[in-house]
Write a protein that holds these residues in place. Structure first.
Motif, mmCIF file in Angstrom:
data_model
loop_
_atom_site.group_PDB
_atom_site.id
_atom_site.type_symbol
_atom_site.label_atom_id
_atom_site.label_comp_id
_atom_site.label_asym_id
_atom_site.label_seq_id
_atom_site.Cartn_x
_atom_site.Cartn_y
_atom_site.Cartn_z
ATOM 1 N N VAL A 1 24.978 39.198 41.389
ATOM 2 C CA VAL A 1 25.263 39.368 40.006
ATOM 3 C C VAL A 1 24.580 38.675 39.055
ATOM 4 O O VAL A 1 24.346 37.402 38.932
ATOM 5 C CB VAL A 1 27.121 38.894 39.674
ATOM 6 C CG1 VAL A 1 27.290 39.583 38.406
ATOM 7 C CG2 VAL A 1 27.664 39.950 40.645
ATOM 8 N N ASP A 2 23.963 39.411 38.089
ATOM 9 C CA ASP A 2 22.832 38.656 37.256
ATOM 10 C C ASP A 2 21.790 37.720 37.845
ATOM 11 O O ASP A 2 21.837 36.721 37.552
ATOM 12 C CB ASP A 2 23.794 38.034 36.032
ATOM 13 C CG ASP A 2 24.695 38.948 35.303
ATOM 14 O OD1 ASP A 2 24.316 40.059 35.189
ATOM 15 O OD2 ASP A 2 25.733 38.442 35.026
ATOM 16 N N LEU B 1 38.529 49.652 33.525
ATOM 17 C CA LEU B 1 37.577 50.547 34.121
ATOM 18 C C LEU B 1 38.402 51.483 34.937
ATOM 19 O O LEU B 1 39.681 51.441 35.475
ATOM 20 C CB LEU B 1 36.550 49.743 35.178
ATOM 21 C CG LEU B 1 35.370 49.312 34.464
ATOM 22 C CD1 LEU B 1 34.667 48.498 35.462
ATOM 23 C CD2 LEU B 1 34.339 50.459 34.208
ATOM 24 N N THR C 1 37.732 53.822 38.438
ATOM 25 C CA THR C 1 37.112 53.853 39.806
ATOM 26 C C THR C 1 37.321 54.864 40.615
ATOM 27 O O THR C 1 38.551 55.665 40.329
ATOM 28 C CB THR C 1 37.192 52.579 40.554
ATOM 29 O OG1 THR C 1 38.611 52.457 40.789
ATOM 30 C CG2 THR C 1 36.864 51.309 39.304
ATOM 31 N N ASN D 1 31.800 53.164 39.951
ATOM 32 C CA ASN D 1 32.333 52.027 39.415
ATOM 33 C C ASN D 1 32.698 50.942 40.082
ATOM 34 O O ASN D 1 33.295 49.753 39.655
ATOM 35 C CB ASN D 1 33.199 52.225 38.190
ATOM 36 C CG ASN D 1 32.559 52.813 36.921
ATOM 37 O OD1 ASN D 1 31.600 52.552 36.711
ATOM 38 N ND2 ASN D 1 33.512 53.584 36.100
ATOM 39 N N GLU E 1 31.155 48.643 42.355
ATOM 40 C CA GLU E 1 30.083 47.852 42.461
ATOM 41 C C GLU E 1 30.091 47.199 40.967
ATOM 42 O O GLU E 1 30.111 45.827 40.832
ATOM 43 C CB GLU E 1 28.630 48.136 42.484
ATOM 44 C CG GLU E 1 28.441 48.465 44.047
ATOM 45 C CD GLU E 1 28.338 46.986 44.982
ATOM 46 O OE1 GLU E 1 28.128 46.271 44.273
ATOM 47 O OE2 GLU E 1 28.668 47.122 46.027
ATOM 48 N N ARG E 2 30.313 47.936 39.958
ATOM 49 C CA ARG E 2 30.524 47.471 38.449
ATOM 50 C C ARG E 2 31.858 46.627 38.409
ATOM 51 O O ARG E 2 31.959 45.673 37.558
ATOM 52 C CB ARG E 2 30.611 48.423 37.583
ATOM 53 C CG ARG E 2 30.796 48.231 35.999
ATOM 54 C CD ARG E 2 30.724 49.749 35.119
ATOM 55 N NE ARG E 2 31.071 49.260 33.875
ATOM 56 C CZ ARG E 2 31.293 50.110 32.967
ATOM 57 N NH1 ARG E 2 31.095 51.643 33.283
ATOM 58 N NH2 ARG E 2 31.393 50.014 31.511
ATOM 59 N N LEU E 3 32.915 47.119 39.095
ATOM 60 C CA LEU E 3 34.042 46.261 38.871
ATOM 61 C C LEU E 3 34.055 44.882 39.388
ATOM 62 O O LEU E 3 34.405 44.038 38.906
ATOM 63 C CB LEU E 3 35.139 47.332 39.548
ATOM 64 C CG LEU E 3 36.602 46.592 39.745
ATOM 65 C CD1 LEU E 3 37.067 46.296 38.758
ATOM 66 C CD2 LEU E 3 37.150 47.269 40.950
ATOM 67 N N ALA F 1 31.475 42.992 40.047
ATOM 68 C CA ALA F 1 30.402 42.274 39.179
ATOM 69 C C ALA F 1 31.013 41.899 37.732
ATOM 70 O O ALA F 1 30.745 40.640 37.580
ATOM 71 C CB ALA F 1 29.166 43.349 39.061
ATOM 72 N N SER F 2 31.916 42.672 37.187
ATOM 73 C CA SER F 2 32.461 42.546 35.977
ATOM 74 C C SER F 2 33.461 41.263 36.351
ATOM 75 O O SER F 2 33.493 40.385 35.297
ATOM 76 C CB SER F 2 33.122 43.494 35.351
ATOM 77 O OG SER F 2 32.168 44.720 35.077
ATOM 78 N N ARG G 1 31.518 37.810 36.653
ATOM 79 C CA ARG G 1 31.150 37.309 35.463
ATOM 80 C C ARG G 1 32.336 36.764 34.809
ATOM 81 O O ARG G 1 32.033 35.517 33.714
ATOM 82 C CB ARG G 1 30.367 38.553 34.360
ATOM 83 C CG ARG G 1 29.156 39.208 35.095
ATOM 84 C CD ARG G 1 28.602 40.118 34.048
ATOM 85 N NE ARG G 1 27.465 40.660 34.535
ATOM 86 C CZ ARG G 1 27.455 41.996 35.130
ATOM 87 N NH1 ARG G 1 28.539 42.645 35.118
ATOM 88 N NH2 ARG G 1 26.232 42.473 35.590
ATOM 89 N N VAL H 1 39.775 48.678 34.654
ATOM 90 C CA VAL H 1 38.726 49.419 35.326
ATOM 91 C C VAL H 1 39.153 51.074 35.629
ATOM 92 O O VAL H 1 40.339 51.256 35.869
ATOM 93 C CB VAL H 1 38.286 49.002 36.686
ATOM 94 C CG1 VAL H 1 37.335 49.960 37.317
ATOM 95 C CG2 VAL H 1 38.063 47.558 36.648
#
Length: 198
Positions: A38-39, A134, A136, A143, A145-147, A149-150, A153, A198
């Protein structure tokens, strides 16, 4: 490498296990672990898959105590699961001594023909909860992976704000209090719960 323990909360049948399994390798009966970047930073995420039925309410407190971050999940194809979210949010607020860091997740967004909860309703509830939102699909990986990762963060932001990096990779001993919640973009208040929808 930082490490986080995430508990997935929600009513039965909303797809909690499917979300956990979708990108994660099972290691023990009710937990899934994965390394992810992540980042440009590697991290280790352990997902605690919880039972949503009321008969498991006592165990739910234990799962919440062990979690550092949370996914509050409902099915967009079931209004009943959406209306039950407050029960799980109140459990988090009662058990955690610090503000819980969580995201609101509308799962099964691939089932558009069965939708009972609009995206706008999910966004509005996220505003009420003071968290991110979000939608999903564990089935199609939309979404997912985005979930995660968010949420990572948000957990990192919280650790930095609370100066808890010295507690070690896990942000504290197992079962301990998670890092305090960082203000979400929708709510920069110092008090109140934090969640991501999400």
């Amino acid at each position: 490498m930082d490490s986080w323990r995430v508990a997935v909360l929600g009513d039965g049948g909303v797809g909690k296990t499917a979300l956990a399994v979708q990108t994660y390798d099972p290691t023990i009966e009710d937990a899934y672990r994965k390394q992810m970047v992540v980042d440009n930073r590697m991290c280790f995420v352990e997902v605690i898959d919880t039972a949503g039925q009321e008969e498991y309410a006592a165990l739910r407190d234990q799962w919440i105590r062990e979690g550092q971050g949370f996914l509050l999940v409902y099915s967009i194809a079931s209004r009943a699961t959406f209306e039950r979210l407050e029960v799980f949010r109140q459990s988090m607020l009662r058990v955690k001594r610090t503000r819980p860091i969580f995201m609101l997740v509308g799962n099964k967004c691939d089932r558009t023909q069965d939708r009972e909860v609009t995206r706008e309703e999910g966004m509005e509830l996220a505003r009420v909860f003071g968290c991110d939102f979000l939608e999903t699909s564990a089935k199609t990986a939309i979404n997912v992976e985005r979930l995660f990762a968010s949420l990572v963060r948000k957990l990192r932001e919280s650790r930095q704000e609370n100066g808890s990096a010295s507690n070690g990779p896990g942000g504290g001993p197992p079962g301990g209090s998670p890092p305090g919640g960082a203000p979400s973009q929708s709510s920069k208040k110092k008090k109140g719960s934090k969640c991501i929808i999400v």
